[in-house]
Design an enzyme around this catalytic site. Structure first.
Site, PDB file in Angstrom:
ATOM      1  N   ARG B  11      51.782  31.696  42.981  1.00  0.00           N
ATOM      2  CA  ARG B  11      51.245  30.841  44.047  1.00  0.00           C
ATOM      3  C   ARG B  11      49.804  31.226  44.401  1.00  0.00           C
ATOM      4  NH1 ARG B  11      48.788  31.091  48.899  1.00  0.00           N
ATOM      5  NH2 ARG B  11      50.150  32.825  49.505  1.00  0.00           N
ATOM      6  N   ASP B  12      49.596  32.374  45.048  1.00  0.00           N
ATOM      7  CA  ASP B  12      48.261  32.752  45.513  1.00  0.00           C
ATOM      8  C   ASP B  12      47.322  32.985  44.329  1.00  0.00           C
ATOM      9  OD1 ASP B  12      46.309  33.274  47.365  1.00  0.00           O
ATOM     10  OD2 ASP B  12      47.024  35.268  47.908  1.00  0.00           O
ATOM     11  N   HIS B 205      48.899  42.399  52.697  1.00  0.00           N
ATOM     12  CA  HIS B 205      48.484  41.431  51.672  1.00  0.00           C
ATOM     13  C   HIS B 205      46.995  41.646  51.410  1.00  0.00           C
ATOM     14  CE1 HIS B 205      48.666  37.275  49.804  1.00  0.00           C
ATOM     15  NE2 HIS B 205      47.372  37.361  50.064  1.00  0.00           N
ATOM     16  N   HIS B 207      43.491  41.711  49.069  1.00  0.00           N
ATOM     17  CA  HIS B 207      42.733  41.192  47.926  1.00  0.00           C
ATOM     18  C   HIS B 207      41.796  42.303  47.458  1.00  0.00           C
ATOM     19  CE1 HIS B 207      43.531  36.666  47.914  1.00  0.00           C
ATOM     20  NE2 HIS B 207      44.398  37.192  48.762  1.00  0.00           N
ATOM     21  N   CYS B 238      38.646  34.949  44.549  1.00  0.00           N
ATOM     22  CA  CYS B 238      38.352  34.754  45.965  1.00  0.00           C
ATOM     23  C   CYS B 238      37.781  33.357  46.132  1.00  0.00           C
ATOM     24  CB  CYS B 238      37.361  35.820  46.427  1.00  0.00           C
ATOM     25  SG  CYS B 238      36.927  35.633  48.151  1.00  0.00           S
ATOM     26  N   ASN B 247      43.906  38.760  44.385  1.00  0.00           N
ATOM     27  CA  ASN B 247      44.934  39.689  44.900  1.00  0.00           C
ATOM     28  C   ASN B 247      44.904  41.015  44.137  1.00  0.00           C
ATOM     29  OD1 ASN B 247      46.600  36.740  44.883  1.00  0.00           O
ATOM     30  ND2 ASN B 247      46.807  37.941  46.749  1.00  0.00           N
TER      31      ASN B 247
END
Lengths: 304, 304
Positions: B11-12, B205, B207, B238, B247
């Site tokens: 997803r991300d 979470h 990055h 990003c 991530n």
């Protein structure tokens, strides 16, 4: 709180790049690193060019750098023996670095001598260098793991560090040569060595082969270490795994240290210039995340 | 000591890749992630495909995954509103994730509503999802910095986290959306939030836009946090600096956690299979250092 950064990109970085960078570009890089505020730069190596063709131009590079070295900037080079020391002296160097391993097999592969046989060779170099008024730094490789032996007992590193300090080395840089360390191990090993040798005599030299480099820096900071080696752009690779990542990136290190309230004397914008410069010279995308982020941001800003 | 990893790569990660990966390959990826032992996987998003064309195939992907989901594996998807919830329900999902920002301008840009206006929308989704027997997770973005506002007061994050928990969310994942955090800030912010909400209700979470991702994980671990989000291969980027890193990588995270003595239930070799697979699908080199090192080592071994 101050942290000293020893920029090793021109040496440890470039010696592990497949491309051979022209002497002129190396001098240009060191110039930009000085402009960014780096005050300790390892610029080349006097190891036999047969083993490291990437740095065969050590004399040309150092003779180009020394006249433009800013006041207070310490330029050094790796020296394996008295022959190397003589070449360093002729270039006008005031600082050199010695190196050996904490593990027997890596020392033999790298230096072609046992650890015991290496001590007198380095002791002679250190003695002559000190007599010439030079500063002498020491590296211990494979402190956190050896490509041939796996785990390395901390007592090996203790013994080699002690020997180097007894030779008159002012600081020993403890290397995670193959980039296997995790913060827990860094805490454990530095806790032992700091007790014996104090934080002032030790530096951390981390490779980011498995992404743990900056986390390991934080662990070493927590053990009181205030000197770290890094490479502009994250130059170089792991000689035991071609294609894998090399030293921690100077840009990423500086970004993190500043964010944590440490002073480094380095200007991150100017550092980006140095990273962009050597990235262009090499013609490949370097691994530094801050370099990537800063260059991406610039591109965005240009389009706005 | 156990650490839970929430794999958000499908997803991300993929929503920030420029290439659109076919549904079949996404299903293949999730299959390999489950084979590697990952027990929590965020597989897609029900945000309007106009905004995220990369995940427009959410239904097809989830309907392909749910029948092959291993017992004990929790598959979830991002849901912005009750329409999204209905789509999630039709796919047989038993877990969803809600999201909003700690900073007003990012929330407005991302959700087109003020923070205050977002609360009732999410509360309705949470209420209906809980009534359907679903688990509901929450994300708070820009906790460590906002691309528009810069610093974000910890009290904003506290207020949004509290609101989400009051809606019945079982865990709030605190996001360094633009990857600016350093360990000092992670300590400071988590110390405040842990005090109010306990470690069990919070996740990290991070990055890796500036290389500090794993160092930030260690800081959060030291504050007692035991749940972290990461992406296979370090997928994604990003959105505010195209070309910069996304991530933290699941491989790097797992390598570090195992080295520090934490159990994750994940098999690092099988994880490398998953990383190699999606890297090939995307046709670009991913940023995970452990993936690079493992693939380089395999190549070496093949030549010996």
């Amino acid at each position: 709180m101050k942290v000293q950064i020893v920029e090793v990109g021109p040496r440890d970085g470039l010696q592990n790049e497949s491309a051979i960078v022209p002497a002129e570009a190396k001098i240009g890089l060191v110039h930009k690193l000085m402009e960014a505020g780096l005050a300790r730069i390892e610029a080349s190596s006097f190891v036999n060019p047969r083993w490291i063709p990437q740095l065969a131009d050590a004399e040309e590079v150092l003779k180009g750098i020394m006249p433009i070295a800013k006041k207070g900037v310490r330029i050094s080079a790796l020296v394996p023996n008295v022959r190397g020391l003589e070449r360093a002296r002729q270039c006008g160097l005031e600082e050199i670095a010695l190196f050996m391993s904490a593990s027997e097999s890596h020392n033999r592969k790298n230096i072609n001598k046992s650890i015991a046989e290496t001590f007198p060779v380095l002791a002679e170099v250190a003695k002559e260098a000190l007599a010439l008024g030079m500063r002498v730094r020491g590296y211990v490789s494979t402190v956190f793991g050896c490509p041939y032996e796996g785990d390395v007992p901390v007592d090996n590193s203790r013994r080699v560090t002690e020997a180097l300090l007894e030779m008159g080395v002012y600081e020993v840089s403890l290397g995670d040569t193959i980039g296997v360390a995790t913060p827990k191990q860094v805490h454990e090993i530095f806790a032992v060595l700091v007790k014996d040798f104090t934080t002032e005599r030790l530096a951390g030299h981390f490779h980011d082969t498995r992404g743990t480099g900056l986390a390991n820096v934080v662990a070493a900071l927590e053990e009181g270490i205030r000197t770290f080696d890094s490479s502009i752009g994250g130059l170089g690779g792991c000689p035991y795994a071609p294609g894998a990542a090399g030293n921690i990136s100077t840009e990423d290190l500086v970004y993190m240290l500043h964010g944590m309230g440490y002073e480094t004397g380095v200007d991150l914008n100017r550092l980006t210039e140095a990273g962009a410069y050597i990235q262009e010279q090499l013609g490949r995308e370097l691994s530094s995340k801050v370099l990537k982020a800063n260059l991406a941001k610039r591109k965005l800003d240009e389009h706005m």
